[in-house]
Design an enzyme around this catalytic site. Structure first.
Site, PDB file in Angstrom:
ATOM      1  N   HIS A  75      -2.066   7.089   5.361  1.00 20.21           N
ATOM      2  CA  HIS A  75      -0.116   5.943   6.019  1.00 20.21           C
ATOM      3  C   HIS A  75      -0.623   4.834   6.204  1.00 20.21           C
ATOM      4  O   HIS A  75      -0.478   3.543   6.052  1.00 20.21           O
ATOM      5  CB  HIS A  75       0.120   6.914   5.953  1.00 20.21           C
ATOM      6  CG  HIS A  75       0.762   8.005   5.691  1.00 20.21           C
ATOM      7  ND1 HIS A  75       2.344   9.154   6.317  1.00 20.21           N
ATOM      8  CD2 HIS A  75      -0.044   8.207   4.627  1.00 20.21           C
ATOM      9  CE1 HIS A  75       1.875   9.824   5.214  1.00 20.21           C
ATOM     10  NE2 HIS A  75       1.257   9.655   4.295  1.00 20.21           N
ATOM     11  N   HIS A 233       4.228   8.512  -3.468  1.00 17.31           N
ATOM     12  CA  HIS A 233       3.155   8.262  -2.526  1.00 17.31           C
ATOM     13  C   HIS A 233       1.632   8.629  -2.454  1.00 17.31           C
ATOM     14  O   HIS A 233       1.242   8.387  -1.929  1.00 17.31           O
ATOM     15  CB  HIS A 233       4.088  10.055  -1.199  1.00 17.31           C
ATOM     16  CG  HIS A 233       3.560  10.368  -0.453  1.00 17.31           C
ATOM     17  ND1 HIS A 233       3.488   9.848   1.033  1.00 17.31           N
ATOM     18  CD2 HIS A 233       2.380  10.848  -0.185  1.00 17.31           C
ATOM     19  CE1 HIS A 233       3.522   9.409   1.955  1.00 17.31           C
ATOM     20  NE2 HIS A 233       1.914  10.569   1.057  1.00 17.31           N
ATOM     21  N   ASP A 237      -1.240   7.236  -0.870  1.00 14.49           N
ATOM     22  CA  ASP A 237      -2.298   8.006   0.268  1.00 14.49           C
ATOM     23  C   ASP A 237      -3.395   7.226  -0.837  1.00 14.49           C
ATOM     24  O   ASP A 237      -4.661   7.415   0.039  1.00 14.49           O
ATOM     25  CB  ASP A 237      -1.884   9.680  -0.319  1.00 14.49           C
ATOM     26  CG  ASP A 237      -1.384   9.965   0.530  1.00 14.49           C
ATOM     27  OD1 ASP A 237      -0.719   9.850   1.705  1.00 14.49           O
ATOM     28  OD2 ASP A 237      -0.531  10.997   0.613  1.00 14.49           O
ATOM     29  N   HIS A 260      -6.903  13.396  -1.467  1.00 14.47           N
ATOM     30  CA  HIS A 260      -7.773  13.050  -0.646  1.00 14.47           C
ATOM     31  C   HIS A 260      -9.496  13.725  -0.389  1.00 14.47           C
ATOM     32  O   HIS A 260      -9.756  12.768  -0.727  1.00 14.47           O
ATOM     33  CB  HIS A 260      -7.421  13.722   0.684  1.00 14.47           C
ATOM     34  CG  HIS A 260      -6.117  13.415   1.649  1.00 14.47           C
ATOM     35  ND1 HIS A 260      -5.462  11.358   1.097  1.00 14.47           N
ATOM     36  CD2 HIS A 260      -5.189  13.841   1.721  1.00 14.47           C
ATOM     37  CE1 HIS A 260      -4.628  11.438   1.799  1.00 14.47           C
ATOM     38  NE2 HIS A 260      -3.872  12.723   1.883  1.00 14.47           N
TER      39      HIS A 260
END
Length: 301
Positions: A75, A233, A237, A260
């Site tokens: 973030h 969101h 990321d 991720h």
């Protein structure tokens, strides 16, 4: 176009998402060509932001060195990357970046409080020359593609009545990032939160810093900030994860159900073949420099 850092040091104190302990963090200016560096002041260890320093990507992006880690960096990096900051030292006294409200909007405000300073050396960017992608057997995909613009395109598909299928196309600029991406919060499911807490994670997670869902609905009394906050969101990321490239991206990031872990595999795969990319000097590459000038036009400094 010149490299950027912040104009002055700024500090913040917050709670880490997984450990739930207070964390003091300070952002400090750095000179040209120094990159993004994390410094664990409690351990005396410096961890440069490099792909080879990524040590975990299961629940967040984690970098480490000599058994010392800094977790949940995405973030903060999303905001740093969005504002075009090339050189910065992040001084932190624990192993996790503060979660704030679960978005990156607090970090945008922190950067604007610090101001942005142009440095003496020219800014470089990474230009995507060939398609590079990671595809899983269950249909998840992340890809980088050539483009004259800076684009993030993401889709998700959750079997949950409050999420379902969502997609968002983001043409990068700082003003668009602030308005349409930075306020999107991280999210999780109640049964997952309960499990994570049972194994010592998500200790700092709450409806103050995440969207929490049960099997049928959103539990946050204030509801959503955007109808499609979940996919926005995911873009937040992804922008943070692409900061691991070490240069601002010129190209298109495209994903379905990315994560991720897949983003990390994508950045590694890109660098495996020098034909996939080109490092360009934005003092010399006029067309690409114009793209950034337009994107940065409305930033406050």
């Amino acid at each position: 176009m010149r490299q950027r850092t912040i104009a002055k040091s700024v500090e913040i104190v917050g709670i880490g998402l997984h450990k739930g302990v207070p964390v003091k963090m300070k952002l400090e200016p750095l000179d040209s060509d120094m990159g993004i560096i994390f410094y664990r002041v409690d351990k005396g260890i410096t961890i440069p932001l490099k792909i080879e320093n990524v040590v975990d990507t299961k629940m967040a992006t984690v970098i480490g060195k000599d058994d010392v880690v800094v977790s949940t960096i995405e973030h903060l990096l999303s905001a740093v990357y969005a504002y075009g900051i090339d050189n910065l030292r992040v001084v932190i006294d624990n192993d996790e970046v503060p979660v704030l409200d679960g978005s990156s909007s607090g970090y945008c405000m922190l950067i604007e409080e610090a101001g942005i300073k142009e440095l003496d050396k020219s800014k470089k960017a990474i230009k995507i020359k060939k398609d590079v992608e990671i595809v899983t057997e269950d249909g998840k995909k992340v890809a980088l593609k050539p483009s004259k613009h800076i684009i993030y395109d993401f889709s998700i598909d959750f079997e949950h009545p409050s999420i379902g299928k969502q997609n968002f196309h983001f043409d990068y600029s700082i003003s668009e990032y602030k308005e349409n991406i930075s306020r999107a919060r991280t999210f999780g499911f109640l049964h997952e939160v309960q499990y994570l807490r049972s194994i010592g994670l998500a200790q700092g997670g709450s409806m103050e810093n995440a969207i929490v869902l049960d099997q049928t609905k959103i539990l946050n009394p204030e509801g959503l900030r955007y109808d499609d906050e979940f996919v926005r969101h995911k873009i937040l990321d992804a922008i943070g994860d692409m900061a691991l490239l070490g240069y601002t991206l010129v190209g298109e990031y495209d994903a379905h159900a990315g994560s991720h872990h897949l983003n990390h595999l994508l950045t590694k795969k890109l660098y495996e073949d020098k034909d996939n990319y080109e490092i360009i000097d934005l003092e010399e590459a006029e067309a690409e420099a114009h793209v950034f000038q337009m994107a940065y036009a409305k930033v406050q400094s």
